[in-house]
Design a protein around this motif. Structure first.
Motif, PDB file in Angstrom:
ATOM      1  N   ALA A  35       0.837  -1.206   0.000  1.00 37.73           N
ATOM      2  CA  ALA A  35       0.000   0.000   0.000  1.00 37.73           C
ATOM      3  C   ALA A  35       0.873   1.258   0.000  1.00 37.73           C
ATOM      4  O   ALA A  35       0.545   2.254  -0.651  1.00 37.73           O
ATOM      5  CB  ALA A  35      -0.929  -0.007   1.210  1.00 37.73           C
ATOM      6  N   ASN A  36       2.000   1.191   0.696  1.00 39.73           N
ATOM      7  CA  ASN A  36       2.907   2.335   0.715  1.00 39.73           C
ATOM      8  C   ASN A  36       3.476   2.625  -0.675  1.00 39.73           C
ATOM      9  O   ASN A  36       3.795   3.769  -0.986  1.00 39.73           O
ATOM     10  CB  ASN A  36       4.051   2.097   1.706  1.00 39.73           C
ATOM     11  CG  ASN A  36       4.947   3.294   1.833  1.00 39.73           C
ATOM     12  OD1 ASN A  36       4.510   4.368   2.224  1.00 39.73           O
ATOM     13  ND2 ASN A  36       6.208   3.112   1.481  1.00 39.73           N
ATOM     14  N   PHE A  38       1.887   2.809  -3.264  1.00 42.65           N
ATOM     15  CA  PHE A  38       0.929   3.653  -3.994  1.00 42.65           C
ATOM     16  C   PHE A  38       0.582   4.929  -3.235  1.00 42.65           C
ATOM     17  O   PHE A  38       0.352   5.965  -3.834  1.00 42.65           O
ATOM     18  CB  PHE A  38      -0.359   2.868  -4.269  1.00 42.65           C
ATOM     19  CG  PHE A  38      -0.144   1.676  -5.151  1.00 42.65           C
ATOM     20  CD1 PHE A  38       0.116   1.836  -6.503  1.00 42.65           C
ATOM     21  CD2 PHE A  38      -0.182   0.394  -4.627  1.00 42.65           C
ATOM     22  CE1 PHE A  38       0.322   0.738  -7.321  1.00 42.65           C
ATOM     23  CE2 PHE A  38       0.020  -0.705  -5.440  1.00 42.65           C
ATOM     24  CZ  PHE A  38       0.275  -0.540  -6.789  1.00 42.65           C
ATOM     25  N   LEU A  39       0.524   4.840  -1.905  1.00 44.40           N
ATOM     26  CA  LEU A  39       0.046   5.971  -1.100  1.00 44.40           C
ATOM     27  C   LEU A  39       1.166   6.773  -0.435  1.00 44.40           C
ATOM     28  O   LEU A  39       0.922   7.881   0.037  1.00 44.40           O
ATOM     29  CB  LEU A  39      -0.925   5.461  -0.025  1.00 44.40           C
ATOM     30  CG  LEU A  39      -2.126   4.678  -0.552  1.00 44.40           C
ATOM     31  CD1 LEU A  39      -2.938   4.111   0.597  1.00 44.40           C
ATOM     32  CD2 LEU A  39      -2.981   5.545  -1.448  1.00 44.40           C
ATOM     33  N   TYR A  40       2.357   6.229  -0.355  1.00 43.33           N
ATOM     34  CA  TYR A  40       3.534   6.917   0.206  1.00 43.33           C
ATOM     35  C   TYR A  40       3.279   7.511   1.595  1.00 43.33           C
ATOM     36  O   TYR A  40       3.533   8.675   1.829  1.00 43.33           O
ATOM     37  CB  TYR A  40       4.028   8.014  -0.751  1.00 43.33           C
ATOM     38  CG  TYR A  40       4.283   7.496  -2.144  1.00 43.33           C
ATOM     39  CD1 TYR A  40       5.371   6.674  -2.401  1.00 43.33           C
ATOM     40  CD2 TYR A  40       3.414   7.808  -3.183  1.00 43.33           C
ATOM     41  CE1 TYR A  40       5.603   6.180  -3.671  1.00 43.33           C
ATOM     42  CE2 TYR A  40       3.636   7.317  -4.465  1.00 43.33           C
ATOM     43  CZ  TYR A  40       4.726   6.511  -4.692  1.00 43.33           C
ATOM     44  OH  TYR A  40       4.945   6.021  -5.945  1.00 43.33           O
ATOM     45  N   PHE A  41       2.801   6.695   2.520  1.00 41.62           N
ATOM     46  CA  PHE A  41       2.543   7.169   3.881  1.00 41.62           C
ATOM     47  C   PHE A  41       3.702   6.892   4.827  1.00 41.62           C
ATOM     48  O   PHE A  41       3.717   7.388   5.938  1.00 41.62           O
ATOM     49  CB  PHE A  41       1.244   6.571   4.442  1.00 41.62           C
ATOM     50  CG  PHE A  41       1.165   5.079   4.351  1.00 41.62           C
ATOM     51  CD1 PHE A  41       1.714   4.275   5.333  1.00 41.62           C
ATOM     52  CD2 PHE A  41       0.514   4.477   3.278  1.00 41.62           C
ATOM     53  CE1 PHE A  41       1.635   2.899   5.247  1.00 41.62           C
ATOM     54  CE2 PHE A  41       0.424   3.108   3.184  1.00 41.62           C
ATOM     55  CZ  PHE A  41       0.992   2.311   4.166  1.00 41.62           C
TER      56      PHE A  41
END
Length: 141
Positions: A35-36, A38-41
């Protein structure tokens, strides 16, 4: 001195709990890192990377497709492990990614080798726990 004998049902339950825990932790790791992608959290800091590791990482990013592909595979297989569906398939698809992670740390960035080794051991444990699913694939005819 009295020896205690563990009942077979208790051992099977313990093995199931360990397997479910390892599967869940590995699934969570790959779902979050996927998920990171795509979302870079999670912040990434490339300042401490050795030159070879940095060049390799930049080359993967510059392809334009490799990092989203890897992140997508990690996300999907992580979710499959978390929901306990198609686990042998998820392990099979994750194996080359885990080999890549391990090789990256062996050859380019040794400081993460312990975690890479732990991920490899977790994958190998789960593959062994699901060995009956892999038996037909490994049977020579």
């Amino acid at each position: 001195m009295t020896a205690t004998i563990t009942a077979p049902a208790q051992v099977k339950t313990s093995v199931r709990v360990v397997t479910a825990t390892v599967r869940s932790l590995l699934g969570l790791l790959f779902a979050v890192t996927g998920a990171n992608g795509f979302l870079y959290f999670m912040p990434g800091d490339a300042t401490g990377l050795p030159e070879g590791a940095l060049k390799f990482s930049v080359a993967l990013f510059e392809t334009g497709y490799m990092m989203p592909l890897v992140a997508g595979v990690q996300l999907v297989t992580g979710i499959l492990l978390l929901v306990n569906r198609f686990v042998p398939l998820a392990l099979t698809v994750l194996a080359p990614i885990v080999v890549g992670i391990f090789a990256f740390h062996v050859f380019l960035e040794p400081s993460g080798l312990a975690l890479a080794g732990l991920i490899g051991v977790a994958l190998a444990y789960l593959a062994f726990a699901h060995r009956d699913a892999f038996r037909p694939m490994l049977h020579a005819k």
